[in-house]
Design a protein around this motif. Structure first.
Motif, short mmCIF file in Angstrom:
data_model
loop_
_atom_site.label_atom_id
_atom_site.label_comp_id
_atom_site.label_asym_id
_atom_site.label_seq_id
_atom_site.Cartn_x
_atom_site.Cartn_y
_atom_site.Cartn_z
N SER A 36 -41.98 3.78 -1.51
CA SER A 36 -43.06 3.32 -2.49
C SER A 36 -41.80 2.77 -3.49
N LEU A 37 -40.82 3.25 -3.89
CA LEU A 37 -39.82 3.05 -5.06
C LEU A 37 -38.99 1.88 -4.82
N VAL A 38 -38.65 1.64 -3.41
CA VAL A 38 -38.09 0.45 -2.84
C VAL A 38 -39.04 -0.61 -3.25
N GLY A 39 -40.37 -0.49 -2.72
CA GLY A 39 -41.07 -1.53 -2.97
C GLY A 39 -41.43 -1.90 -4.44
N ALA A 40 -41.24 -0.91 -5.12
CA ALA A 40 -41.59 -1.19 -6.84
C ALA A 40 -40.27 -2.14 -7.20
N LEU A 41 -39.21 -1.60 -6.72
CA LEU A 41 -38.06 -2.39 -7.27
C LEU A 41 -37.99 -3.73 -6.77
N TRP A 42 -38.33 -3.93 -5.49
CA TRP A 42 -38.36 -5.43 -4.91
C TRP A 42 -39.30 -6.21 -5.65
N LEU A 43 -40.45 -5.58 -6.17
CA LEU A 43 -41.28 -6.07 -6.90
C LEU A 43 -40.87 -6.58 -8.05
N GLN A 44 -40.10 -5.72 -9.00
CA GLN A 44 -39.55 -6.06 -10.23
C GLN A 44 -38.52 -7.04 -10.08
N SER A 45 -37.80 -7.27 -8.82
CA SER A 45 -36.73 -8.26 -8.74
C SER A 45 -37.32 -9.59 -8.79
N MET A 46 -38.79 -9.65 -8.67
CA MET A 46 -39.18 -11.05 -8.74
C MET A 46 -40.09 -11.16 -9.94
N ALA A 47 -40.34 -10.21 -10.69
CA ALA A 47 -41.56 -10.19 -11.79
C ALA A 47 -41.11 -10.81 -12.92
N GLY A 48 -39.67 -10.93 -13.32
CA GLY A 48 -39.29 -11.40 -14.53
C GLY A 48 -39.08 -13.03 -14.56
N THR A 49 -40.29 -13.57 -13.94
CA THR A 49 -40.19 -15.06 -13.91
C THR A 49 -39.95 -15.69 -15.17
N ASN A 50 -40.46 -15.16 -16.54
CA ASN A 50 -40.31 -15.91 -17.49
C ASN A 50 -38.86 -15.61 -17.92
N THR A 51 -38.05 -14.97 -17.39
CA THR A 51 -36.38 -14.67 -18.05
C THR A 51 -35.75 -16.00 -17.54
N ASN A 52 -36.20 -16.91 -16.71
CA ASN A 52 -35.18 -18.09 -16.32
C ASN A 52 -35.66 -19.23 -16.83
N PHE A 53 -36.67 -19.00 -17.92
CA PHE A 53 -36.89 -20.17 -18.60
C PHE A 53 -35.94 -21.01 -19.35
N PRO A 54 -35.12 -20.24 -20.16
CA PRO A 54 -33.94 -20.94 -20.57
C PRO A 54 -33.10 -21.74 -19.76
N ALA A 55 -33.17 -21.63 -18.61
CA ALA A 55 -32.23 -22.18 -17.71
C ALA A 55 -32.66 -23.83 -17.26
N TYR A 56 -33.96 -24.04 -17.67
CA TYR A 56 -34.78 -25.19 -17.39
C TYR A 56 -35.62 -25.79 -18.62
N SER A 57 -35.38 -25.11 -19.69
CA SER A 57 -36.01 -25.45 -20.75
C SER A 57 -35.64 -26.74 -21.59
N SER A 58 -34.36 -27.12 -21.31
CA SER A 58 -34.06 -28.43 -21.89
C SER A 58 -34.61 -29.60 -21.00
N GLN A 59 -34.59 -29.39 -19.68
CA GLN A 59 -35.21 -30.20 -18.99
C GLN A 59 -37.01 -30.39 -18.99
N ILE A 60 -37.41 -29.42 -19.34
CA ILE A 60 -38.80 -29.35 -19.73
C ILE A 60 -39.20 -30.20 -21.06
N LYS A 61 -38.20 -29.92 -22.00
CA LYS A 61 -38.47 -30.50 -23.21
C LYS A 61 -38.35 -32.26 -23.14
N LYS A 62 -37.37 -32.64 -22.27
CA LYS A 62 -37.15 -33.97 -21.99
C LYS A 62 -38.23 -34.68 -21.08
N LEU A 63 -38.70 -34.10 -20.23
CA LEU A 63 -39.74 -34.46 -19.37
C LEU A 63 -41.22 -34.63 -20.05
#
Length: 515
Positions: A7-34
């Protein structure tokens, strides 16, 4: 026991994909232009993702009445809709979306994170009651890897089409959480543990794996230095292997149970066989009782209404607001900050902050594992205060326009923000109890959208004053005043954390065994 670890392994796998908002800075400049939007409008999209947490308490209520696997799938589907529709829009499969449509979809995607996090927190706290800080710290540390993992995938997929990175980020954010939710749903559930037992050997292996994972993530985040040594595809393959390694613990535990009847208990080192189990029962129960008395105490069990009437809550809320939330606001604006400095490797910075955030989330649980019953252990409010001190210095260091200052400050802010996020989970349970944790903690983290809106829009307005006639800004002047304000607010958060420490010192002195 193997199911408990799984159950703990499942929780950490979930968490590894849960921070979807943290990669926003990587494409925010493109979003601003688009989307042809202003800096304030872009910041409001980052706010929308955080604002989804304002309704995060719905996930806490749902977890009280619905199976955890269903709560998990609801959250994943919300993310699929929020990011998926945006992806279809950018790829011209949907003809038109207004800015407010995009804002609403981002809000929905941000709310989906709360559902996934709530499930992970409940599994870690309920299935490992005496080791909740350790279990929560290990699982939530993987959330900081979300941006790193997705960036590695994007680097492989878009190696010859860099202009399509924004679309790929949105596609990965929409489908990966749902995929992982379906995979781990069978093992994500609260378990009836007859006797709360500490599991030191298993956690020792987990720490070795997570620390190795973090070191690898940091190493592969500095792309200019390692791109020639380690191609993007090999970097991604290595990351996947490290994500799979934690499953070793439940597999080995299952083999022990099946063949030897052994378990990884915290006790004096000695051989455990079936002939000795009976004579050890009394000793174990005494140790278990002693550990329960020390490790599972809370100040009081209260609901949301009583919590909101307490001064301790508001000190805690504001310390988080001027600390962890301020760090998240910086990371949300990392793309624009890098652009104003003429720094082109924004994805490298995002991966760096993600990797150091991983260590930040892990360190509190590691220290708790090593010093939880030591007279040298300090209270969680004091730990938050000590964590905010270097973050304050990092904001002032950003007044230096060099790239090395940007790297150092981003690493410091990443590790401190991650640490505060991890500490806060146990802080909420210790101050206000475990029975209403799902609702209480979602109220605490409501400070994130509030801070994102206030501090982010303040930065955007100060940025706009420095814009040229083309609507852009270059140089340290763009965020200079912002960094000074953020540094001062962070120092205020440090003071509030130490005031909370003084108010709760008696409880923590008792918790540490009278020291």
């Amino acid at each position: 026991m193997s199911k408990q670890w799984m159950s703990l392994v499942g929780a950490l796998w979930l968490q590894s994909m849960a921070g979807t908002n943290t990669n926003f800075p990587a494409y925010s400049s493109q979003i601003k232009k688009l989307l042809s939007i202003s800096q304030i409008q872009l910041n409001n999209l980052a706010f929308a993702s955080d604002a989804g947490k304002l309704l995060g308490w719905f996930a806490g209520i749902a977890a009280n009445y619905l199976p955890l696997w269903l709560v998990l799938l609801i959250g994943s589907i919300l993310g699929l809709i929020g990011y998926g529709v945006q992806y279809l829009f950018l790829t011209n499969h949907i003809n038109s979306l207004s800015y407010w449509h995009v804002f609403s979809l981002t809000f929905l995607a941000g709310n989906s994170i709360c559902w996934i996090n709530t499930v992970s927190y409940i599994v870690s706290i309920q299935n490992f009651p005496l080791d909740r800080q350790i279990a929560v710290g290990i699982s939530t540390s993987y959330m900081s890897l979300s941006a790193k993992i997705v960036t590695d995938i994007v680097d492989v997929v878009n190696v010859y089409a860099p202009s399509k990175r924004a679309e790929t980020y949105l596609l990965m954010n929409s489908v990966l959480p749902l995929f992982f939710a379906i995979v781990v749903a069978p093992v994500i559930r609260e378990m009836k543990i007859d006797k709360s037992r500490k599991l030191s050997d298993g956690f020792r292996v987990m720490f070795v794996i997570t620390i190795a994972t973090g070191i690898y993530a940091v190493f592969t985040s500095v792309k200019p230095a390692i791109s020639k040594l380690l191609p993007s595809l090999l970097s991604l393959i290595g990351m996947v292997i490290f994500l799979l390694l934690p499953i070793v613990v439940p597999l080995v535990e299952n083999m022990k149970e099946h063949w030897h009847g052994k378990c990884w208990l915290r006790r004096d080192p000695r051989i455990c066989d079936l002939s000795k189990l009976e004579e050890d029962v009394k000793t174990r129960e005494e140790v278990i009782k002693e550990d329960s008395d020390v490790g599972f105490e809370v100040m009081e069990e209260i609901g949301a209404k009583r919590m909101l009437m307490k001064l301790d809550f508001w000190l805690y809320f504001c310390a988080y607001l001027f600390g962890g939330t301020l760090g998240l606001v910086y990371l949300n604006n990392l793309g624009q900050i890098a652009d104003t400095r003429g720094f082109t490797e924004t994805s490298s910075l995002v991966s760096l902050s993600s990797s150091f955030g991983f260590f930040g989330r892990l360190l509190p649980s590691l220290f708790d594992y090593l010093f939880s019953r030591s007279k040298y252990a300090i209270s969680r409010p004091a730990t938050i205060g000590l964590t905010l001190a270097p973050m304050t210095g990092a904001f002032f260091l950003l007044l230096n326009n060099s790239h090395i200052s940007l790297y150092i400050s981003t690493a410091i802010i990443g590790i401190c923000t991650g640490a505060i996020t991890s500490i806060s989970v146990s802080q909420t349970t210790e101050l206000f109890g475990t029975k209403n944790f799902g609702v209480n903690h979602n109220i605490v983290v409501a400070n994130i959208p509030i801070g994102s809106f206030i501090f982010g829009d303040l930065a955007a307005m100060l940025y706009r004053k420095k814009e040229n006639f083309l609507g852009s800004c270059l140089g340290i002047k763009c965020f200079q005043t912002t960094f000074i304000i953020w540094g001062c607010l962070c120092s205020l958060g440090t003071c509030l954390a130490f005031i909370l420490h003084r108010r709760t010192q008696k409880f923590y002195t008792h918790l540490r065994g009278g020291y």
